[in-house]
Design a protein around this motif. Sequence first.
Motif, PDB file in Angstrom:
ATOM      1  N   ALA A 105       0.831  -1.205   0.000  1.00  0.00           N
ATOM      2  CA  ALA A 105       0.000   0.000   0.000  1.00  0.00           C
ATOM      3  C   ALA A 105       0.867   1.257   0.000  1.00  0.00           C
ATOM      4  O   ALA A 105       0.547   2.240  -0.675  1.00  0.00           O
ATOM      5  CB  ALA A 105      -0.930  -0.018   1.209  1.00  0.00           C
ATOM      6  N   LEU A 106       1.972   1.244   0.741  1.00  0.00           N
ATOM      7  CA  LEU A 106       2.870   2.390   0.769  1.00  0.00           C
ATOM      8  C   LEU A 106       3.516   2.612  -0.600  1.00  0.00           C
ATOM      9  O   LEU A 106       3.641   3.760  -1.058  1.00  0.00           O
ATOM     10  CB  LEU A 106       3.943   2.171   1.840  1.00  0.00           C
ATOM     11  CG  LEU A 106       4.863   3.346   2.139  1.00  0.00           C
ATOM     12  CD1 LEU A 106       4.054   4.503   2.697  1.00  0.00           C
ATOM     13  CD2 LEU A 106       5.930   2.929   3.126  1.00  0.00           C
ATOM     14  N   ALA A 107       3.894   1.525  -1.279  1.00  0.00           N
ATOM     15  CA  ALA A 107       4.471   1.643  -2.617  1.00  0.00           C
ATOM     16  C   ALA A 107       3.451   2.224  -3.590  1.00  0.00           C
ATOM     17  O   ALA A 107       3.784   3.070  -4.429  1.00  0.00           O
ATOM     18  CB  ALA A 107       4.962   0.280  -3.100  1.00  0.00           C
ATOM     19  N   LEU A 113       1.671   9.505  -5.747  1.00  0.00           N
ATOM     20  CA  LEU A 113       2.199  10.840  -5.475  1.00  0.00           C
ATOM     21  C   LEU A 113       3.157  11.299  -6.575  1.00  0.00           C
ATOM     22  O   LEU A 113       3.170  12.485  -6.949  1.00  0.00           O
ATOM     23  CB  LEU A 113       2.890  10.877  -4.115  1.00  0.00           C
ATOM     24  CG  LEU A 113       1.966  10.781  -2.900  1.00  0.00           C
ATOM     25  CD1 LEU A 113       2.789  10.723  -1.622  1.00  0.00           C
ATOM     26  CD2 LEU A 113       1.011  11.958  -2.863  1.00  0.00           C
ATOM     27  N   ILE A 114       3.949  10.388  -7.104  1.00  0.00           N
ATOM     28  CA  ILE A 114       4.862  10.734  -8.203  1.00  0.00           C
ATOM     29  C   ILE A 114       4.069  11.133  -9.436  1.00  0.00           C
ATOM     30  O   ILE A 114       4.387  12.119 -10.113  1.00  0.00           O
ATOM     31  CB  ILE A 114       5.824   9.559  -8.491  1.00  0.00           C
ATOM     32  CG1 ILE A 114       6.816   9.408  -7.342  1.00  0.00           C
ATOM     33  CG2 ILE A 114       6.553   9.757  -9.810  1.00  0.00           C
ATOM     34  CD1 ILE A 114       7.681   8.181  -7.428  1.00  0.00           C
ATOM     35  N   ILE A 115       3.020  10.370  -9.737  1.00  0.00           N
ATOM     36  CA  ILE A 115       2.178  10.710 -10.900  1.00  0.00           C
ATOM     37  C   ILE A 115       1.500  12.061 -10.686  1.00  0.00           C
ATOM     38  O   ILE A 115       1.441  12.898 -11.592  1.00  0.00           O
ATOM     39  CB  ILE A 115       1.149   9.592 -11.151  1.00  0.00           C
ATOM     40  CG1 ILE A 115       1.868   8.347 -11.661  1.00  0.00           C
ATOM     41  CG2 ILE A 115       0.083  10.034 -12.151  1.00  0.00           C
ATOM     42  CD1 ILE A 115       0.979   7.141 -11.820  1.00  0.00           C
ATOM     43  N   LEU A 116       1.004  12.306  -9.475  1.00  0.00           N
ATOM     44  CA  LEU A 116       0.363  13.584  -9.167  1.00  0.00           C
ATOM     45  C   LEU A 116       1.346  14.735  -9.332  1.00  0.00           C
ATOM     46  O   LEU A 116       1.016  15.790  -9.907  1.00  0.00           O
ATOM     47  CB  LEU A 116      -0.205  13.563  -7.751  1.00  0.00           C
ATOM     48  CG  LEU A 116      -0.904  14.837  -7.285  1.00  0.00           C
ATOM     49  CD1 LEU A 116      -2.165  15.060  -8.112  1.00  0.00           C
ATOM     50  CD2 LEU A 116      -1.232  14.749  -5.812  1.00  0.00           C
ATOM     51  N   PHE A 121       3.322  19.412 -12.185  1.00  0.00           N
ATOM     52  CA  PHE A 121       4.466  20.086 -12.804  1.00  0.00           C
ATOM     53  C   PHE A 121       4.227  20.296 -14.302  1.00  0.00           C
ATOM     54  O   PHE A 121       4.544  21.360 -14.847  1.00  0.00           O
ATOM     55  CB  PHE A 121       5.744  19.274 -12.559  1.00  0.00           C
ATOM     56  CG  PHE A 121       6.983  19.921 -13.089  1.00  0.00           C
ATOM     57  CD1 PHE A 121       7.504  21.054 -12.481  1.00  0.00           C
ATOM     58  CD2 PHE A 121       7.627  19.410 -14.205  1.00  0.00           C
ATOM     59  CE1 PHE A 121       8.637  21.657 -12.969  1.00  0.00           C
ATOM     60  CE2 PHE A 121       8.766  20.007 -14.691  1.00  0.00           C
ATOM     61  CZ  PHE A 121       9.279  21.149 -14.075  1.00  0.00           C
ATOM     62  N   GLY A 122       3.671  19.283 -14.948  1.00  0.00           N
ATOM     63  CA  GLY A 122       3.371  19.435 -16.388  1.00  0.00           C
ATOM     64  C   GLY A 122       2.334  20.514 -16.632  1.00  0.00           C
ATOM     65  O   GLY A 122       2.425  21.274 -17.606  1.00  0.00           O
TER      66      GLY A 122
END
Length: 155
Positions: A105-107, A113-116, A121-122
């Motif tokens: 679940a943490l992964a 979060l990285i995708i968000l 940023f994009g």
Amino acid sequence: MNEPTPYGRPIGDEVTAVEIHHPTPLTVVHTAPLAPVQPGTVPTVASVVLPDGRVVTGYALEPTKPEPVAAKPAVSRAAVNIALGGIGFGAVCGGLVLLTTFIAALAALIHQLIILAAVIFGGWIAVQVFSASGHGGGTTVNIRKAVIKRNHFHG
């Protein structure tokens, strides 16, 4: 006519003798019913005076002696340790399953979060590129003549 079957037995004229067994009845021997037997001697009669003055009379009975308890075999310390280890392992397995579920679940949370962050940023980059503030609706590029002499840039 006697061609073999898939089980290896021929089909056709072969006849197998069958032996039949009949059950034999058991003979029951009827015995005379058991009659109660009187003891060889008459037991003694005992009288007991209770603290409140009543007298109780009856036959004196000898207390029954329990059969001696068979000695239990000694259990080796290694066997006890193995049993306790198995119990401990069984108790830990549930926690290990929860731990692996927590890590998965943490992964997944970190992945989201990285995708968000990439989407935000994009979007920020897109707003910077396509915004018309500060510019007259286009991109201004100043071009001037550059001179390169002997692999050295003179701008």
